[in-house]
Design a protein around this motif. Structure first.
Motif, short mmCIF file in Angstrom:
data_model
loop_
_atom_site.label_atom_id
_atom_site.label_comp_id
_atom_site.label_asym_id
_atom_site.label_seq_id
_atom_site.Cartn_x
_atom_site.Cartn_y
_atom_site.Cartn_z
N VAL A 116 6.06 -3.74 -6.22
CA VAL A 116 7.43 -3.28 -5.87
C VAL A 116 8.38 -4.47 -5.85
O VAL A 116 7.95 -5.63 -5.76
N ILE A 117 9.68 -4.16 -5.94
CA ILE A 117 10.70 -5.19 -5.74
C ILE A 117 11.50 -4.72 -4.52
O ILE A 117 12.02 -3.61 -4.51
N LYS A 118 11.55 -5.57 -3.52
CA LYS A 118 12.05 -5.12 -2.22
C LYS A 118 13.55 -5.29 -2.03
O LYS A 118 14.08 -4.84 -1.02
N LYS A 119 14.21 -5.98 -2.94
CA LYS A 119 15.67 -6.11 -2.82
C LYS A 119 16.30 -5.87 -4.18
O LYS A 119 15.74 -6.30 -5.19
N ASP A 155 0.85 -1.20 0.00
CA ASP A 155 0.00 0.00 0.00
C ASP A 155 0.88 1.24 0.00
O ASP A 155 2.11 1.16 -0.06
N GLU A 156 0.23 2.38 0.09
CA GLU A 156 0.88 3.70 0.07
C GLU A 156 2.04 3.81 1.08
O GLU A 156 3.01 4.50 0.84
N ASP A 157 1.92 3.09 2.20
CA ASP A 157 2.96 3.16 3.23
C ASP A 157 3.99 2.05 3.13
O ASP A 157 4.84 1.90 4.00
N GLY A 158 3.88 1.25 2.08
CA GLY A 158 4.87 0.19 1.90
C GLY A 158 4.53 -1.09 2.65
O GLY A 158 5.36 -1.99 2.78
N LYS A 159 3.30 -1.18 3.17
CA LYS A 159 2.89 -2.36 3.93
C LYS A 159 2.38 -3.42 2.96
O LYS A 159 1.59 -3.13 2.06
N SER A 160 2.80 -4.68 3.15
CA SER A 160 2.35 -5.77 2.27
C SER A 160 0.85 -5.93 2.36
O SER A 160 0.28 -5.90 3.45
N LEU A 161 0.22 -6.13 1.22
CA LEU A 161 -1.23 -6.28 1.21
C LEU A 161 -1.64 -7.75 1.23
O LEU A 161 -0.86 -8.63 0.87
N LYS A 215 13.47 2.63 -0.40
CA LYS A 215 13.98 1.27 -0.17
C LYS A 215 13.47 0.25 -1.21
O LYS A 215 14.13 -0.75 -1.46
N TYR A 216 12.28 0.50 -1.75
CA TYR A 216 11.71 -0.47 -2.70
C TYR A 216 11.70 0.11 -4.10
O TYR A 216 11.36 1.27 -4.29
N TYR A 217 12.00 -0.74 -5.07
CA TYR A 217 11.91 -0.34 -6.47
C TYR A 217 10.43 -0.27 -6.86
O TYR A 217 9.69 -1.25 -6.69
N LEU A 218 10.01 0.88 -7.36
CA LEU A 218 8.61 1.07 -7.75
C LEU A 218 8.49 0.79 -9.25
O LEU A 218 9.06 1.51 -10.08
N ALA A 219 7.74 -0.26 -9.58
CA ALA A 219 7.67 -0.69 -10.98
C ALA A 219 6.77 0.21 -11.82
O ALA A 219 6.90 0.25 -13.04
N GLY A 220 5.83 0.89 -11.16
CA GLY A 220 4.90 1.72 -11.93
C GLY A 220 3.66 0.96 -12.37
O GLY A 220 2.81 1.50 -13.06
N ASP A 221 3.53 -0.30 -11.96
CA ASP A 221 2.34 -1.09 -12.25
C ASP A 221 1.54 -1.28 -10.96
O ASP A 221 2.12 -1.36 -9.89
N SER A 222 0.23 -1.41 -11.12
CA SER A 222 -0.56 -1.84 -9.98
C SER A 222 -0.83 -3.33 -10.14
O SER A 222 -0.84 -3.84 -11.26
#
Ligand code: 6R9
Length: 652
Positions: A469-472, A454-460, A499-506
């Motif tokens: 996202v890609i976390k490493k 989510d918006e705060d980086g919490k796993s859904l 910290k996380y790579y944002l892919a730009g996809d939902s």
């Protein structure tokens, strides 16, 4: 596309790998499990072991992941190697006479190049480039048709440490010029022309047009004779490929480069501004190309592989120019359209060349399914054993046709999610181990920490949509945007504390943990699997003297995935009738000249103004609804100019 997503929400069909496929696959369920466990227990060690095993190093590395310059991550940084050596030389002893490339032209002419032939051709061109003063780190533009020479040119650059930037042959002179200038390229490698649908595209003429107005740093243009069309050769600048390599030795000592040395730049669209030069490394990138060709495409000694992508796109880099060669495969390369002489052309080629592993895009599958649903049955496709797709979500109907009619219910389908930026497949089935669900790219590969947050980086949780996202950091990730580190940070690391790579996809994950890609979070269009920024098309439109303002959105399209709809405000009065029709034609051709035919708007609508909020923001969501022909139910009273709505809908 969202309509497809809706229908996939109810998808319940599951296809487990057959015992026979698993039996013969490189990775069986237990192997996959072991890889995942190892990656989880020792992430860096997992990738380092693979890098030692899969790549031939000139100097072994001692460093794995270096995070000191994050988010510019580095891998294997003190090692030295050469990508071309790994794709060609290391095969010569055991499979020098094996066919590396089967090239077929649209007119049916076929040519086989062995690994030895490739060594010779690459060596000669590499020496010729050196003779022109190209040294390690120099940039070279490759603007070629989809032929074997395009691959040879890429490999020749890699051999001498030159950084190539391939520009799709369908791009216009203007698009080419932007890339020549941004990359500061010294040499352009092109062809007289390319052939598509029986027509010749004047590639060299486009190079002239691009360089005449702004040559940037270009000193030499190498021209491959291909279509035989007339071209003008500039005396000091241009040289025919065959003259350039004449008398050159086939032996060219590879330039041993650092693992992090840029292998190539590839320009791709984002939501804003001009295309970004995505910069990839040498060793990390190659490792991604190798492992995914082994894991996902299961490439083995006697496979005949065919990835239909053009080298102008990332898929043509990782799954044509580098990956298949690095693993020593035989592959088919085709220059031409899939429908010449008819929509059975690809299936005939699969039969004639005995293709075993076939990789293409949903848009092509849908087009061929429409044009000739029964054509695959006219050919012997019994050699096929594995199918793949990439570029956009595949709708279950197309998936089922691909599975039953092309794959004869025998071939698993690997739906591979990845991006120019990720370098290689990231989320994809392992064909001998993963249970397939039509429309889902299934699970992250070993060593890839993909998640939906989510918006705060919490796993859904299950079925909750959020950011992919890609976390490493992973070895084959992009390193930066060429010449613009800030843009790299702003685009890919803007959230989650960088910290996380944002892919730009939902995306969302279902209760089985399978990933479903839902679309882009930014204003990027996906037309026939090609990424295009709405901004790019808008900029092209407003560059026309008759246009005052333009907004571009996507609309779902059965074959292309998305169609381009442009809302245009003209200088002066709004046009109607024949005048409007003429202007639509002119603007479509104008965009084709500015960017390339793939960017031509499918639909252009004129109005007196665009729907804007009182703070002046274009209401894109509203435009998207209008483009789809949906009823406008939302409140438009906050609009500054409500009266334009019926005009944009074509009702006034
Ligand atoms: C390889 C490539 C990347 C964007 C990506 C996503 C879409 C690619 C997909 C997919 C759903 C798949 N995309 N593969 N969406 N399922 N299997 O296409 O690179 O041109 O950079 O595009 O394409 O939206 O973010 P690129």
């Amino acid at each position: 596309m969202s309509d497809n997503i809706e229908s996939t929400l109810t998808e319940t069909r599951h296809f487990a790998p057959s015992a026979e496929f698993t039996e013969n696959a490189r990775l069986k369920p237990a192997d996959l499990e072991a890889l995942h466990q190892k990656a989880e227990a020792d992430y860096e060690g997992f990738w380092c072991d693979l890098a030692r095993e899969k790549i031939d190093w000139q100097t072994e590395f001692t460093q794995g992941l270096d995070e000191s310059k994050a988010p510019h991550y580095q891998w294997f940084a003190d090692g030295r190697m050469n990508v071309s050596y790994n794709c060609i030389d290391r095969h010569l002893e055991v499979r020098g006479n094996k066919t590396a490339i089967v090239f077929e032209a649209e007119n049916g002419d076929t040519r086989h190049l062995t690994y030895r032939d490739l060594y010779n051709e690459v060596g000669k061109l590499a020496n010729a480039l050196k003779g022109m003063g190209v040294v390690k780190g120099d940039r070279v533009i490759i603007y070629m048709p989809m032929n074997a020479e395009a691959v040879i040119a890429m490999q020749a650059c890699a051999r001498i440490g030159a950084i190539h930037s391939v520009v799709f042959g369908g791009f216009s002179a203007d698009a080419l010029r932007d890339r020549v200038v941004d990359s500061g390229s010294k040499v352009v490698i092109t062809a007289d022309g390319g052939e598509r649908g029986g027509k010749v595209v004047g590639l060299k003429a486009n190079v002239d047009k691009a360089l005449d107005s702004n040559p940037g740093d270009v000193e030499k243009v190498v021209v491959c004779k291909r279509a035989g069309n007339d071209v003008t050769m500039h005396a000091d600048r241009d040289v025919w490929w065959e003259d350039a390599v004449d008398g050159e030795s086939v032996d060219c000592e590879p330039e041993w480069v650092e693992a992090e040395h840029p292998l190539f730049l590839l320009y791709t669209s984002g939501s804003t501004g001009k295309p970004k030069g995505i910069q990839h490394s040498s060793a990390g990138y190659l490792l991604g190309a190798i492992v995914t060709n082994e894991w996902v495409f299961d490439l083995q000694g006697d496979d005949v592989y065919w990835c239909t992508a053009d080298v102008g796109w990332i898929t043509g880099h990782t799954y044509v120019a580098y990956g298949p060669l690095a693993v020593g495969a035989t592959q088919v390369v085709y220059e031409g359209t899939p429908t010449v002489p008819d929509a059975g052309r690809w299936w005939k080629m699969c039969q004639d060349h005995g293709v075993t592993v076939f990789y293409t895009a949903p848009t092509a599958i849908r087009a061929l399914m429409k044009a000739g649903p029964d054509l695959p049955k006219q050919y012997d496709l019994s050699k096929l054993r594995l199918l793949g797709t990439v570029g956009e979500p595949i709708n279950p109907e197309a998936w089922m046709w691909y599975y039953t009619t092309v794959g004869e219910e025998r071939c698993p389908i690997v739906d591979t999610w990845w991006q120019t930026e990720t370098g290689a497949n990231m989320i994809a089935p392992i064909p001998g181990a993963t249970t397939l669900v039509p429309g889902s790219c299934t699970q992250a590969l070993p060593g890839i920490a993909a998640d939906v947050v989510d918006e705060d980086g919490k796993s859904l949780g299950a079925d909750e949509g959020g950011y992919l996202v890609i976390k490493k950091p992973w070895p084959h990730m992009l390193r930066t945007v060429w010449g613009d580190d800030q843009r790299y940070k702003d685009t890919y690391w803007p959230k989650f504390g960088g910290k996380y790579y944002l892919a730009g996809d939902s995306a969302r994950r279902d209760s089985e943990g399978n990933f479903w890609i839902m679309g882009r979070i930014d204003d990027v269009l996906n037309v026939s699997g090609h990424r295009m920024g709405t901004m790019e098309v808008e900029s092209a439109l407003v560059a026309h003297k008759a246009v005052a303002e333009a907004a571009v959105v996507g609309r779902p399209h059965d074959v292309k995935g998305e169609a381009i709809v442009a809302f245009v405000i003209l200088q002066g009065d709004r046009l109607t009738g024949d005048e409007a029709e003429e202007m639509v034609k002119e603007l479509r051709n104008w965009v084709a000249d500015q960017i390339g035919p793939i960017a031509k708007p499918d639909d252009i609508r004129f109005a007196d103004g665009l729907p804007k909020t009182r703070s002046g923001k274009i209401m894109r969501r509203l435009l998207r609804s209008i483009a789809k022909g949906e009823e406008i139910t939302s409140d438009t009273s906050t609009l500054e100019n409500e009266a334009v709505i019926p005009q944009l809908q074509g009702k006034a």
